[in-house]
Design a protein around this motif. Structure first.
Motif, PDB file in Angstrom:
ATOM      1  N   VAL A 178       0.860  -1.189   0.000  1.00  0.00           N
ATOM      2  CA  VAL A 178       0.000   0.000   0.000  1.00  0.00           C
ATOM      3  C   VAL A 178       0.891   1.232   0.000  1.00  0.00           C
ATOM      4  N   LYS A 179       0.530   2.209  -0.824  1.00  0.00           N
ATOM      5  CA  LYS A 179       1.331   3.425  -0.919  1.00  0.00           C
ATOM      6  C   LYS A 179       1.267   4.214   0.383  1.00  0.00           C
ATOM      7  N   GLU A 180       2.317   5.021   0.616  1.00  0.00           N
ATOM      8  CA  GLU A 180       2.397   5.930   1.753  1.00  0.00           C
ATOM      9  C   GLU A 180       2.315   5.189   3.086  1.00  0.00           C
ATOM     10  N   GLN A 181       2.984   4.061   3.181  1.00  0.00           N
ATOM     11  CA  GLN A 181       3.069   3.351   4.444  1.00  0.00           C
ATOM     12  C   GLN A 181       4.166   3.961   5.313  1.00  0.00           C
ATOM     13  N   GLY A 182       4.000   3.799   6.629  1.00  0.00           N
ATOM     14  CA  GLY A 182       5.019   4.257   7.550  1.00  0.00           C
ATOM     15  C   GLY A 182       6.227   3.327   7.537  1.00  0.00           C
ATOM     16  N   VAL A 183       7.381   3.884   7.890  1.00  0.00           N
ATOM     17  CA  VAL A 183       8.616   3.108   7.957  1.00  0.00           C
ATOM     18  C   VAL A 183       8.832   2.675   9.400  1.00  0.00           C
ATOM     19  N   ALA A 184       9.067   1.385   9.611  1.00  0.00           N
ATOM     20  CA  ALA A 184       9.208   0.844  10.958  1.00  0.00           C
ATOM     21  C   ALA A 184      10.355   1.519  11.706  1.00  0.00           C
ATOM     22  N   ASP A 185      10.111   1.834  12.988  1.00  0.00           N
ATOM     23  CA  ASP A 185      11.118   2.398  13.898  1.00  0.00           C
ATOM     24  C   ASP A 185      11.572   3.795  13.498  1.00  0.00           C
ATOM     25  N   GLU A 186      10.884   4.435  12.583  1.00  0.00           N
ATOM     26  CA  GLU A 186      11.273   5.794  12.181  1.00  0.00           C
ATOM     27  C   GLU A 186      10.595   6.809  13.089  1.00  0.00           C
ATOM     28  N   LEU A 187      11.379   7.655  13.739  1.00  0.00           N
ATOM     29  CA  LEU A 187      10.853   8.701  14.608  1.00  0.00           C
ATOM     30  C   LEU A 187      10.427   9.887  13.753  1.00  0.00           C
ATOM     31  N   LEU A 188       9.134  10.178  13.762  1.00  0.00           N
ATOM     32  CA  LEU A 188       8.617  11.258  12.923  1.00  0.00           C
ATOM     33  C   LEU A 188       8.660  12.610  13.620  1.00  0.00           C
ATOM     34  N   LYS A 189       8.327  12.622  14.909  1.00  0.00           N
ATOM     35  CA  LYS A 189       8.254  13.899  15.615  1.00  0.00           C
ATOM     36  C   LYS A 189       8.281  13.647  17.115  1.00  0.00           C
ATOM     37  N   THR A 190       8.766  14.609  17.852  1.00  0.00           N
ATOM     38  CA  THR A 190       8.735  14.564  19.309  1.00  0.00           C
ATOM     39  C   THR A 190       7.885  15.727  19.802  1.00  0.00           C
ATOM     40  N   ILE A 191       6.884  15.431  20.613  1.00  0.00           N
ATOM     41  CA  ILE A 191       5.958  16.441  21.118  1.00  0.00           C
ATOM     42  C   ILE A 191       6.036  16.485  22.640  1.00  0.00           C
ATOM     43  N   LYS A 192       6.226  17.657  23.185  1.00  0.00           N
ATOM     44  CA  LYS A 192       6.290  17.819  24.628  1.00  0.00           C
ATOM     45  C   LYS A 192       4.887  17.742  25.226  1.00  0.00           C
ATOM     46  N   LEU A 193       4.711  16.866  26.206  1.00  0.00           N
ATOM     47  CA  LEU A 193       3.406  16.679  26.839  1.00  0.00           C
ATOM     48  C   LEU A 193       3.179  17.716  27.929  1.00  0.00           C
ATOM     49  N   GLN A 194       1.906  18.004  28.179  1.00  0.00           N
ATOM     50  CA  GLN A 194       1.522  18.917  29.255  1.00  0.00           C
ATOM     51  C   GLN A 194       0.459  18.261  30.142  1.00  0.00           C
ATOM     52  N   PRO A 195       0.813  17.181  30.826  1.00  0.00           N
ATOM     53  CA  PRO A 195      -0.178  16.518  31.687  1.00  0.00           C
ATOM     54  C   PRO A 195      -0.611  17.441  32.812  1.00  0.00           C
ATOM     55  N   PRO A 196      -1.868  17.380  33.195  1.00  0.00           N
ATOM     56  CA  PRO A 196      -2.365  18.281  34.238  1.00  0.00           C
ATOM     57  C   PRO A 196      -1.889  17.852  35.616  1.00  0.00           C
ATOM     58  N   VAL A 197      -1.827  18.800  36.519  1.00  0.00           N
ATOM     59  CA  VAL A 197      -1.533  18.498  37.923  1.00  0.00           C
ATOM     60  C   VAL A 197      -2.836  18.704  38.689  1.00  0.00           C
ATOM     61  N   TYR A 198      -3.530  17.601  38.954  1.00  0.00           N
ATOM     62  CA  TYR A 198      -4.805  17.707  39.650  1.00  0.00           C
ATOM     63  C   TYR A 198      -4.545  17.891  41.140  1.00  0.00           C
ATOM     64  N   THR A 199      -5.224  18.864  41.737  1.00  0.00           N
ATOM     65  CA  THR A 199      -5.104  19.110  43.171  1.00  0.00           C
ATOM     66  C   THR A 199      -6.395  18.686  43.864  1.00  0.00           C
ATOM     67  N   LEU A 200      -6.237  18.073  45.015  1.00  0.00           N
ATOM     68  CA  LEU A 200      -7.368  17.494  45.736  1.00  0.00           C
ATOM     69  C   LEU A 200      -8.295  18.570  46.282  1.00  0.00           C
ATOM     70  N   LYS A 201      -9.589  18.232  46.289  1.00  0.00           N
ATOM     71  CA  LYS A 201     -10.625  19.166  46.716  1.00  0.00           C
ATOM     72  C   LYS A 201     -11.568  18.481  47.701  1.00  0.00           C
ATOM     73  N   PRO A 202     -12.321  19.262  48.476  1.00  0.00           N
ATOM     74  CA  PRO A 202     -13.307  18.651  49.377  1.00  0.00           C
ATOM     75  C   PRO A 202     -14.302  17.791  48.594  1.00  0.00           C
ATOM     76  N   GLY A 203     -14.634  16.627  49.151  1.00  0.00           N
ATOM     77  CA  GLY A 203     -15.554  15.715  48.491  1.00  0.00           C
ATOM     78  C   GLY A 203     -14.874  14.648  47.661  1.00  0.00           C
ATOM     79  N   ASP A 204     -13.580  14.808  47.376  1.00  0.00           N
ATOM     80  CA  ASP A 204     -12.856  13.768  46.652  1.00  0.00           C
ATOM     81  C   ASP A 204     -12.792  12.503  47.501  1.00  0.00           C
ATOM     82  N   ILE A 205     -12.924  11.368  46.839  1.00  0.00           N
ATOM     83  CA  ILE A 205     -12.849  10.075  47.522  1.00  0.00           C
ATOM     84  C   ILE A 205     -11.547   9.391  47.115  1.00  0.00           C
ATOM     85  N   LEU A 206     -10.789   8.967  48.124  1.00  0.00           N
ATOM     86  CA  LEU A 206      -9.486   8.377  47.884  1.00  0.00           C
ATOM     87  C   LEU A 206      -9.464   6.920  48.327  1.00  0.00           C
ATOM     88  N   SER A 207      -8.765   6.118  47.559  1.00  0.00           N
ATOM     89  CA  SER A 207      -8.473   4.738  47.957  1.00  0.00           C
ATOM     90  C   SER A 207      -7.101   4.732  48.613  1.00  0.00           C
TER      91      SER A 207
END
Length: 267
Positions: free
Chosen positions: A41-70
């Protein structure tokens, strides 16, 4: 005979356009089948080829009243001296984790037997684990604390496999994972305009996200917050298929049937 030929020409056109509609909806099997020996199939990806690196921005959730914790604790303290080993619930043998969890009070306190209140208000989950561990250290030998948020819920409606409200034990769930939990997107989902409705500062804020752009992975809203709502609208093609195309097909079938009946009556 000429009249019959003239009557057949509209019928031929009808079937020609019907065939074009059906062929337009066809997708070659080689573009669908996974793990083929020779896909070719045309335009297939190449195995193990790094296309791009994107910096993640995961959230920092802070605890609030009413939260239930295990809260789960591993320690070298003998079991008979582990006063936190029993489930923190009066509901008998209930297995629902929400019933066995600890609820933060209106001040954000985690109330533990013997130890008392441990204030976790506005702390992130890693910070809360450190503080709970410090509070347990005088009572347990080498405590290891596993703290999880049980009230991370979100809702997904629209063009997904299974609509509804979902729960997650992750505090860094992203949009792709959430949609996968809902059965994925339907063929008619509008991937370019997915709406995210979030409650912030007493307001309902609406964001529009595009799953067509890979840069979304590096955006802050790529990660969900508790109580987020995701709305996946349909593409205009769905209306076309369910209304115009269906009605057109019905009309073409009716016209072809009438034409055939008329031809037979004329013979």
């Amino acid at each position: 005979m000429c009249k019959i030929e003239k009557m057949r020409s509209p019928l031929t056109l009808i079937w020609f356009f019907a065939a074009l509609l059906m062929l337009g909806a066809c997708v070659p099997q080689r573009k669908i089948k996974l793990l083929q020996e020779e896909a070719n199939v045309k335009e297939q990806g190449v195995a193990d080829e790094l296309l791009k690196t994107i910096k993640l921005q995961p959230p920092v959730y802070t605890l609030k009243p009413g939260d239930i914790l295990s809260l789960q604790i591993r320690t070298t303290t003998p079991a008979e001296n582990n006063f936190l080993a029993a489930p923190a619930t009066t509901f008998g043998t209930a297995t629902d984790p929400l019933l066995t969890g600890y609820t933060l009070d209106e001040n954000g306190n985690l109330n533990l037997p013997v130890i008392g209140n441990v204030n976790l208000l506005n702390l992130s989950m890693p910070e809360a684990r450190v503080k709970v561990t410090a509070a347990l250290t005088p009572y347990f030998e080498y405590p290891t604390v596993n703290l999880r948020l049980l009230t991370f819920k979100y809702t997904i409606v629209g063009e997904v496999g299974s609509q509804g409200q979902f729960s997650s034990l992750q505090d860094n769930l992203n949009l792709i994972e959430a949609l996968a939990n809902a059965g994925g997107l339907t063929p008619f989902a509008n991937r370019g305009q997915v709406r995210l409705i979030r409650q912030e500062e007493g307001l309902a804020k609406v964001y529009t996200l595009s799953l067509l752009e890979e840069d979304i992975i590096g955006m802050k809203n790529f990660y969900l917050h508790p109580n987020d709502m995701i709305v996946v609208d349909p593409l205009p093609a769905k209306f076309f298929k369910e209304n115009i195309l269906m009605n057109t097909t019905l009309v073409l079938s009716l016209l072809s049937s009438v034409t055939l009946l008329f031809l037979r009556l004329r013979q």
